[in-house]
Design a protein around this motif. Structure first.
Motif, PDB file in Angstrom:
ATOM      1  N   PHE A  12       0.872  -1.181   0.000  1.00  0.00           N
ATOM      2  CA  PHE A  12       0.000   0.000   0.000  1.00  0.00           C
ATOM      3  C   PHE A  12       0.907   1.228   0.000  1.00  0.00           C
ATOM      4  CE2 PHE A  12      -2.767   3.253   1.938  1.00  0.00           C
ATOM      5  CZ  PHE A  12      -3.844   3.160   1.068  1.00  0.00           C
ATOM      6  N   THR A  13       1.243   1.677  -1.199  1.00  0.00           N
ATOM      7  CA  THR A  13       2.259   2.721  -1.359  1.00  0.00           C
ATOM      8  C   THR A  13       1.658   4.124  -1.313  1.00  0.00           C
ATOM      9  OG1 THR A  13       1.982   2.737  -3.747  1.00  0.00           O
ATOM     10  CG2 THR A  13       3.583   1.172  -2.858  1.00  0.00           C
ATOM     11  N   ALA A  14       2.544   5.106  -1.378  1.00  0.00           N
ATOM     12  CA  ALA A  14       2.102   6.504  -1.412  1.00  0.00           C
ATOM     13  C   ALA A  14       1.194   6.728  -2.622  1.00  0.00           C
ATOM     14  CB  ALA A  14       3.312   7.428  -1.478  1.00  0.00           C
ATOM     15  N   ASN A  15       1.521   6.083  -3.747  1.00  0.00           N
ATOM     16  CA  ASN A  15       0.680   6.222  -4.934  1.00  0.00           C
ATOM     17  C   ASN A  15      -0.711   5.641  -4.709  1.00  0.00           C
ATOM     18  OD1 ASN A  15       2.157   7.531  -7.089  1.00  0.00           O
ATOM     19  ND2 ASN A  15       3.629   5.866  -6.827  1.00  0.00           N
ATOM     20  N   ASP A  16      -0.788   4.529  -3.976  1.00  0.00           N
ATOM     21  CA  ASP A  16      -2.088   3.915  -3.686  1.00  0.00           C
ATOM     22  C   ASP A  16      -2.947   4.846  -2.830  1.00  0.00           C
ATOM     23  OD1 ASP A  16      -1.470   1.567  -5.065  1.00  0.00           O
ATOM     24  OD2 ASP A  16      -0.493   0.689  -3.305  1.00  0.00           O
ATOM     25  N   LEU A  17      -2.322   5.481  -1.837  1.00  0.00           N
ATOM     26  CA  LEU A  17      -3.078   6.389  -0.969  1.00  0.00           C
ATOM     27  C   LEU A  17      -3.523   7.617  -1.764  1.00  0.00           C
ATOM     28  CD1 LEU A  17      -4.236   7.307   1.708  1.00  0.00           C
ATOM     29  CD2 LEU A  17      -1.969   8.031   2.437  1.00  0.00           C
ATOM     30  N   PHE A  18      -2.617   8.124  -2.581  1.00  0.00           N
ATOM     31  CA  PHE A  18      -2.926   9.279  -3.430  1.00  0.00           C
ATOM     32  C   PHE A  18      -4.142   8.963  -4.315  1.00  0.00           C
ATOM     33  CE2 PHE A  18      -2.014  11.903  -7.285  1.00  0.00           C
ATOM     34  CZ  PHE A  18      -1.983  13.154  -6.676  1.00  0.00           C
ATOM     35  N   GLN A  19      -4.106   7.779  -4.925  1.00  0.00           N
ATOM     36  CA  GLN A  19      -5.187   7.344  -5.794  1.00  0.00           C
ATOM     37  C   GLN A  19      -6.485   7.174  -5.009  1.00  0.00           C
ATOM     38  OE1 GLN A  19      -4.758   7.292  -9.142  1.00  0.00           O
ATOM     39  NE2 GLN A  19      -6.998   7.128  -9.036  1.00  0.00           N
ATOM     40  N   GLY A  20      -6.379   6.546  -3.821  1.00  0.00           N
ATOM     41  CA  GLY A  20      -7.553   6.298  -2.981  1.00  0.00           C
ATOM     42  C   GLY A  20      -8.248   7.604  -2.600  1.00  0.00           C
ATOM     43  N   LEU A  21      -7.464   8.614  -2.262  1.00  0.00           N
ATOM     44  CA  LEU A  21      -8.039   9.905  -1.867  1.00  0.00           C
ATOM     45  C   LEU A  21      -8.702  10.575  -3.068  1.00  0.00           C
ATOM     46  CD1 LEU A  21      -5.134  11.177   0.428  1.00  0.00           C
ATOM     47  CD2 LEU A  21      -7.392  10.401   1.170  1.00  0.00           C
ATOM     48  N   ASN A  22      -8.060  10.475  -4.236  1.00  0.00           N
ATOM     49  CA  ASN A  22      -8.651  11.082  -5.435  1.00  0.00           C
ATOM     50  C   ASN A  22      -9.935  10.359  -5.865  1.00  0.00           C
ATOM     51  OD1 ASN A  22      -7.193  13.477  -6.365  1.00  0.00           O
ATOM     52  ND2 ASN A  22      -5.417  12.115  -6.317  1.00  0.00           N
ATOM     53  N   ASP A  23      -9.981   9.044  -5.640  1.00  0.00           N
ATOM     54  CA  ASP A  23     -11.212   8.308  -5.954  1.00  0.00           C
ATOM     55  C   ASP A  23     -12.367   8.807  -5.081  1.00  0.00           C
ATOM     56  OD1 ASP A  23      -9.857   6.855  -7.827  1.00  0.00           O
ATOM     57  OD2 ASP A  23      -9.678   5.015  -6.618  1.00  0.00           O
ATOM     58  N   ILE A  24     -12.078   9.048  -3.795  1.00  0.00           N
ATOM     59  CA  ILE A  24     -13.117   9.558  -2.888  1.00  0.00           C
ATOM     60  C   ILE A  24     -13.599  10.928  -3.377  1.00  0.00           C
ATOM     61  CG2 ILE A  24     -13.557  10.434  -0.549  1.00  0.00           C
ATOM     62  CD1 ILE A  24     -11.783   8.266   0.549  1.00  0.00           C
ATOM     63  N   ILE A  25     -12.657  11.762  -3.779  1.00  0.00           N
ATOM     64  CA  ILE A  25     -13.025  13.100  -4.280  1.00  0.00           C
ATOM     65  C   ILE A  25     -13.939  12.967  -5.496  1.00  0.00           C
ATOM     66  CG2 ILE A  25     -12.110  15.211  -5.365  1.00  0.00           C
ATOM     67  CD1 ILE A  25      -9.662  14.930  -3.479  1.00  0.00           C
ATOM     68  N   ASP A  26     -13.602  12.055  -6.415  1.00  0.00           N
ATOM     69  CA  ASP A  26     -14.432  11.863  -7.612  1.00  0.00           C
ATOM     70  C   ASP A  26     -15.841  11.394  -7.255  1.00  0.00           C
ATOM     71  OD1 ASP A  26     -12.364  12.689  -9.180  1.00  0.00           O
ATOM     72  OD2 ASP A  26     -11.705  10.670  -9.760  1.00  0.00           O
ATOM     73  N   GLU A  27     -15.921  10.455  -6.299  1.00  0.00           N
ATOM     74  CA  GLU A  27     -17.239   9.958  -5.859  1.00  0.00           C
ATOM     75  C   GLU A  27     -18.075  11.077  -5.259  1.00  0.00           C
ATOM     76  OE1 GLU A  27     -17.097   6.713  -2.927  1.00  0.00           O
ATOM     77  OE2 GLU A  27     -15.404   5.915  -4.083  1.00  0.00           O
ATOM     78  N   LEU A  28     -17.440  11.874  -4.399  1.00  0.00           N
ATOM     79  CA  LEU A  28     -18.177  12.943  -3.732  1.00  0.00           C
ATOM     80  C   LEU A  28     -18.619  14.008  -4.725  1.00  0.00           C
ATOM     81  CD1 LEU A  28     -16.081  13.222  -0.444  1.00  0.00           C
ATOM     82  CD2 LEU A  28     -18.464  12.505  -0.616  1.00  0.00           C
ATOM     83  N   LYS A  29     -17.769  14.258  -5.721  1.00  0.00           N
ATOM     84  CA  LYS A  29     -18.118  15.242  -6.756  1.00  0.00           C
ATOM     85  C   LYS A  29     -19.315  14.771  -7.574  1.00  0.00           C
ATOM     86  CE  LYS A  29     -13.920  17.791  -7.993  1.00  0.00           C
ATOM     87  NZ  LYS A  29     -12.717  17.740  -8.854  1.00  0.00           N
ATOM     88  N   ALA A  30     -19.337  13.465  -7.862  1.00  0.00           N
ATOM     89  CA  ALA A  30     -20.442  12.904  -8.653  1.00  0.00           C
ATOM     90  C   ALA A  30     -21.765  13.055  -7.912  1.00  0.00           C
ATOM     91  CB  ALA A  30     -20.157  11.435  -8.960  1.00  0.00           C
ATOM     92  N   ASP A  31     -21.679  12.991  -6.583  1.00  0.00           N
ATOM     93  CA  ASP A  31     -22.836  13.059  -5.688  1.00  0.00           C
ATOM     94  C   ASP A  31     -23.303  14.487  -5.421  1.00  0.00           C
ATOM     95  OD1 ASP A  31     -23.411  10.526  -4.858  1.00  0.00           O
ATOM     96  OD2 ASP A  31     -23.248  11.071  -2.710  1.00  0.00           O
ATOM     97  N   ASP A  32     -22.311  15.384  -5.398  1.00  0.00           N
ATOM     98  CA  ASP A  32     -22.544  16.739  -4.904  1.00  0.00           C
ATOM     99  C   ASP A  32     -21.748  17.716  -5.783  1.00  0.00           C
ATOM    100  OD1 ASP A  32     -22.467  19.161  -3.584  1.00  0.00           O
ATOM    101  OD2 ASP A  32     -21.595  18.381  -1.723  1.00  0.00           O
TER     102      ASP A  32
END
Ligand SMILES: [Zn+2]
Length: 401
Positions: free
Chosen positions: A274-294
């Motif tokens: 679980f690398t820095a890139n994985d965390l970076f990606q995980g956080l950006n995925d959450i942002i995309d989900e929240l944007k789609a919702d709101d």
């Protein structure tokens, strides 16, 4: 080897009082990070007095000493930091007094004081192991090297300087951070990520006119805690990464303004799965989900230098890939007891050496749970036994001439 073990045992036990005093003297010199000068000079002076081939202090107040080998053996570097965290409310932090361990939730006779366990006990044992070998006439083939480094508690500038500026490196490195007399082979990596959530400021008396960045941040933090953190993969050695949101700020900082920006920080202790890139990606995925919702949701992940530098900042000295681990287990068993193999919970300067491809092993007196606490101490017998273990390891790794 059995001869040497018996010889060293006798030597250490015969000089008990003097060796205890040596550690007490080191504890009595305050050395919070950035103020290591006196402790470093004390150590370099002692190494010179104990007939190390060379001993000196560099510009950052790292003490470095070497006992030159006769040649043909592996060099062995023992690293321990001489800086310590603030004393806080500790009583008599620099007393180095002998106490009954029961008073501190331990057992047996202990030496109490700031840095006793983290980690002047180990540093004193490293320096004295060299002394013992010199006085007993034990000549090694490889070099025996001790680095008492500064600035470990604040990022590791001391060790980095010994490596980069002084090329103070060896074939095998030992880190003496507390392992409670067991063998430690690495630790998880450490990452710090920030997120900026954007909103629109307005008068707090009419919040519907703005976009409250703090409320939007709450949505994201909840997803990190309930979805991202539980979904991280388990690693056979390191277990599951830890993830915690630890700090939060808003801007502007006024009780009567709806904040236009909210920034929060995440501490994550990770593993190679679980690398820095994985965390970076995980956080950006959450942002995309929240944007789609709101449609009003907007946030940016603050990049960490780790992503460019290295995806994993921890290390592991795999026994399957590093035969020296087997030799180390043998040496500790011969000079003390068979150690358990494990990893540290916290990070150490060992990562700097490991990332250069050098096998790094950990062995030190003291328990992790007492580090940085008001009950900072080590058991006297563990400290003395550590001197014996360090000699045993030096003989095994460097070879006896
Ligand atoms: Zn430490």
């Amino acid at each position: 080897m059995t001869d040497i073990v018996a010889q060293i045992d006798q030597w250490v036990e015969g000089n008990r009082e003097e060796y205890i005093k040596f550690l007490q003297d080191l504890i009595s010199i305050p050395s919070p990070s950035g103020e290591e000068g006196d402790a470093a000079s004390f150590l370099a002076d002692k190494m010179n007095e104990f007939n190390y081939t060379t001993a000196r202090v560099d510009a950052l107040n790292d003490a470095m000493g070497t006992i030159k080998g006769t040649g043909g053996g592996r060099s062995f570097l023992l690293n321990g930091h001489i800086d310590h965290v603030p004393v806080g409310e500790m009583i008599d932090p620099y007393s180095g007094k002998i106490m009954d361990g029961e008073e501190l939730g331990d057992h047996g006779e202990v030496i109490y004081g700031r840095a006793a366990c983290d980690m002047k006990g180990a540093v004193a044992a490293m320096v004295l192991a060299g002394r013992a070998m010199n006085e007993l006439g034990i000549r090694l083939k490889g070099d025996y090297m001790v680095a008492g480094v500064a600035f470990e508690e604040v990022g590791g500038a001391g060790t980095k300087s010994t490596i980069i500026d002084s090329q103070f490196l060896a074939d095998v490195v030992l880190i003496g951070e507390a392992t409670d007399m067991q063998l430690s082979l690495g630790h998880r990596g450490s990452m710090k990520f920030g997120v900026t959530v954007h909103g629109r400021a307005c008068h707090a008396s009419a919040p519907e006119r703005g976009i409250n960045a703090l409320y939007k941040a709450m949505k994201m933090i909840t997803k990190i805690k309930d979805e991202l953190a539980p979904s991280t993969p388990v690693h056979p050695i390191y277990g599951k990464p830890s993830m915690a949101v630890t700090q939060i700020t808003v801007s502007p900082e006024a009780y009567n303004v709806v904040p236009e920006e909210c920034k929060f920080w995440i501490d994550c202790r990770n593993h190679p799965g679980f690398t820095a890139n994985d965390l970076f990606q995980g956080l950006n995925d959450i942002i995309d989900e929240l944007k789609a919702d709101d449609p009003e949701f907007d946030a940016t992940v603050i990049p960490t230098p780790l992503i460019e530098e290295r995806s994993f900042s921890g290390f592991y000295t795999d026994p399957d890939e590093n035969p020296v681990v087997g030799e180390v287990v043998e040496a500790i068993t011969e000079s003390y007891k068979e150690p358990r193999k494990g990893i540290w919970t916290f990070a150490t300067d060992g990562r700097f050496y490991s990332h250069l491809g050098i096998p790094v092993i950990g062995f030190g007196p003291g328990e992790e749970e007492y580090a940085h606490t008001q009950r900072d101490h080590i058991r006297v017998q563990d400290y003395l036994d550590t001197i014996k273990v360090y000699v045993g390891l030096a003989c095994k790794i460097c070879g006896v001439a």
